[in-house]
Design a protein around this motif. Structure first.
Motif, PDB file in Angstrom:
ATOM      1  N   MET A   1      30.710   1.328  24.566  1.00 20.32           N
ATOM      2  CA  MET A   1      30.769   0.897  25.951  1.00 20.32           C
ATOM      3  C   MET A   1      32.234   0.807  26.385  1.00 20.32           C
ATOM      4  O   MET A   1      33.068   0.263  25.660  1.00 20.32           O
ATOM      5  CB  MET A   1      30.097  -0.470  26.113  1.00 20.32           C
ATOM      6  CG  MET A   1      30.038  -0.969  27.554  1.00 20.32           C
ATOM      7  SD  MET A   1      29.238  -2.591  27.685  1.00 20.32           S
ATOM      8  CE  MET A   1      27.584  -2.162  27.145  1.00 20.32           C
ATOM      9  N   PRO A   2      32.572   1.322  27.576  1.00 22.23           N
ATOM     10  CA  PRO A   2      33.957   1.250  28.045  1.00 22.23           C
ATOM     11  C   PRO A   2      34.450  -0.197  28.107  1.00 22.23           C
ATOM     12  O   PRO A   2      33.681  -1.120  28.407  1.00 22.23           O
ATOM     13  CB  PRO A   2      33.881   1.876  29.438  1.00 22.23           C
ATOM     14  CG  PRO A   2      32.678   2.751  29.407  1.00 22.23           C
ATOM     15  CD  PRO A   2      31.705   2.052  28.508  1.00 22.23           C
ATOM     16  N   ALA A   3      35.727  -0.367  27.844  1.00 20.21           N
ATOM     17  CA  ALA A   3      36.304  -1.715  27.857  1.00 20.21           C
ATOM     18  C   ALA A   3      36.129  -2.385  29.215  1.00 20.21           C
ATOM     19  O   ALA A   3      35.927  -3.598  29.303  1.00 20.21           O
ATOM     20  CB  ALA A   3      37.786  -1.638  27.492  1.00 20.21           C
ATOM     21  N   SER A   4      36.194  -1.586  30.295  1.00 17.15           N
ATOM     22  CA  SER A   4      36.062  -2.161  31.640  1.00 17.15           C
ATOM     23  C   SER A   4      34.695  -2.806  31.829  1.00 17.15           C
ATOM     24  O   SER A   4      34.585  -3.882  32.439  1.00 17.15           O
ATOM     25  CB  SER A   4      36.279  -1.078  32.703  1.00 17.15           C
ATOM     26  OG  SER A   4      35.377   0.000  32.511  1.00 17.15           O
ATOM     27  N   GLY A  10      31.468  -9.702  30.708  1.00 14.16           N
ATOM     28  CA  GLY A  10      31.818 -10.851  29.890  1.00 14.16           C
ATOM     29  C   GLY A  10      31.483 -10.675  28.425  1.00 14.16           C
ATOM     30  O   GLY A  10      31.263 -11.651  27.702  1.00 14.16           O
ATOM     31  N   LEU A  11      31.434  -9.412  27.970  1.00 15.99           N
ATOM     32  CA  LEU A  11      31.073  -9.128  26.582  1.00 15.99           C
ATOM     33  C   LEU A  11      32.286  -9.036  25.668  1.00 15.99           C
ATOM     34  O   LEU A  11      32.133  -8.940  24.454  1.00 15.99           O
ATOM     35  CB  LEU A  11      30.288  -7.803  26.508  1.00 15.99           C
ATOM     36  CG  LEU A  11      29.014  -7.747  27.339  1.00 15.99           C
ATOM     37  CD1 LEU A  11      28.375  -6.371  27.236  1.00 15.99           C
ATOM     38  CD2 LEU A  11      28.030  -8.835  26.898  1.00 15.99           C
ATOM     39  N   ARG A  12      33.468  -9.068  26.275  1.00 17.14           N
ATOM     40  CA  ARG A  12      34.686  -8.984  25.482  1.00 17.14           C
ATOM     41  C   ARG A  12      35.389 -10.330  25.530  1.00 17.14           C
ATOM     42  O   ARG A  12      35.534 -10.923  26.596  1.00 17.14           O
ATOM     43  CB  ARG A  12      35.612  -7.884  26.023  1.00 17.14           C
ATOM     44  CG  ARG A  12      36.754  -7.573  25.088  1.00 17.14           C
ATOM     45  CD  ARG A  12      37.480  -6.312  25.511  1.00 17.14           C
ATOM     46  NE  ARG A  12      38.178  -6.483  26.777  1.00 17.14           N
ATOM     47  CZ  ARG A  12      38.942  -5.538  27.341  1.00 17.14           C
ATOM     48  NH1 ARG A  12      39.065  -4.371  26.758  1.00 17.14           N
ATOM     49  NH2 ARG A  12      39.545  -5.753  28.479  1.00 17.14           N
ATOM     50  N   PRO A 122      26.477   3.568  38.834  1.00 15.13           N
ATOM     51  CA  PRO A 122      26.764   2.124  38.800  1.00 15.13           C
ATOM     52  C   PRO A 122      26.432   1.510  37.451  1.00 15.13           C
ATOM     53  O   PRO A 122      25.387   1.817  36.869  1.00 15.13           O
ATOM     54  CB  PRO A 122      25.854   1.561  39.899  1.00 15.13           C
ATOM     55  CG  PRO A 122      25.547   2.719  40.792  1.00 15.13           C
ATOM     56  CD  PRO A 122      25.534   3.925  39.913  1.00 15.13           C
ATOM     57  N   ALA A 123      27.329   0.659  36.955  1.00 17.30           N
ATOM     58  CA  ALA A 123      27.064   0.002  35.675  1.00 17.30           C
ATOM     59  C   ALA A 123      27.647  -1.405  35.621  1.00 17.30           C
ATOM     60  O   ALA A 123      27.393  -2.134  34.665  1.00 17.30           O
ATOM     61  CB  ALA A 123      27.616   0.833  34.524  1.00 17.30           C
TER      62      ALA A 123
END
Length: 242
Positions: A1-4, A10-12, A122-123
């Motif tokens: 998954m992209p860092a953005s 809120g996963l990082r 959209p993601a």
């Protein structure tokens, strides 16, 4: 998954408090938004945001890995969660009209959004919220999932295109110091002069000019509403044929 996306959802894990008091991801995003609203997306850079915050550019990288990630987070913040659909909005057509108008309001408040390159569907949290509202508006139509996605792309694309066009025209008029009415009158005179030389070559244009259609700007949201209605007329044909 992209860092953005990890950051947006809120996963990082956010960095521990650094040596610069008060520097947070929310402040970084809010500062980027302020620059974009005031000067456009092209003015937003890691260096510019750092300057506005009074910190070093490198200090931002503890929170945001790159400018592209900042763009995604700015887009998500500016788009926001869609408002609750009013109780009086019933049926697929009214639901999509409401969805399109609300999206347009978001773009109009943040014209820089239409300059954002579209690199994926959209993601982000807000992006999927808007997608959910649009898809749910078509419940009961008989359209399958693929058709509903296509309708949403059609309506959303129309909204974005209209806002982009109006933003370009508005910027040009402001640069010339002219009102919409003055611009249209000048345009009508120019077209009249050019087509009157050989009217048989431009019969349809001469007819429109004779009706005074180009003599003034359309009132308010007339052009947007006309186009939206025609788009949804097409969707109605699709729904009615099921």
């Amino acid at each position: 998954m992209p860092a953005s996306l990890e950051t947006a959802w809120g996963l990082r894990e956010r960095p521990a408090k650094g040596p610069r008091p008060g520097l947070t991801l929310d402040r970084i995003v809010a500062t980027g938004l302020a620059v974009a609203v005031a000067e456009g997306l092209g003015a937003v850079s890691m260096g510019r945001v750092a300057k506005e915050l009074g910190v070093s550019t490198m200090s931002l990288y503890r929170y945001v890995s790159a400018k592209d990630e900042l763009y995604v987070l700015m887009q998500d913040a500016a788009t926001g969660v869609p408002p609750r659909r009013p109780d009086g909005v019933a049926g697929w057509r009214a639901g999509l009209e409401w969805w399109a108008r609300e999206q347009r309001r978001v773009f109009q408040r943040n014209l820089w959004l239409v300059r954002m390159p579209i690199s994926s569907p959209p993601a982000t949290p807000s992006g999927l919220e808007w997608m959910e509202r649009g898809l749910s508006a078509m419940e009961g139509t008989g359209l399958d999932g693929g058709q509903r996605i296509s309708v949403l792309m059609l309506v959303g694309g129309y909204v974005r295109s209209e806002v982009s066009l109006m933003a370009d025209l508005d910027a040009a008029m402001r640069a010339d110091g002219l009102s919409p009415e003055e611009v249209m009158r000048r345009y009508a005179r120019t077209v009249d002069a050019l087509t009157s030389v050989d009217p048989e070559r431009f019969p349809a244009l001469r007819e429109v000019l004779g009706q005074g259609v180009l003599d003034g700007a359309d009132a308010g949201d007339a052009e947007f509403e006309f186009g939206l209605a025609r788009v949804l007329d097409g969707v109605a044909v699709l729904v009615g044929g099921l």
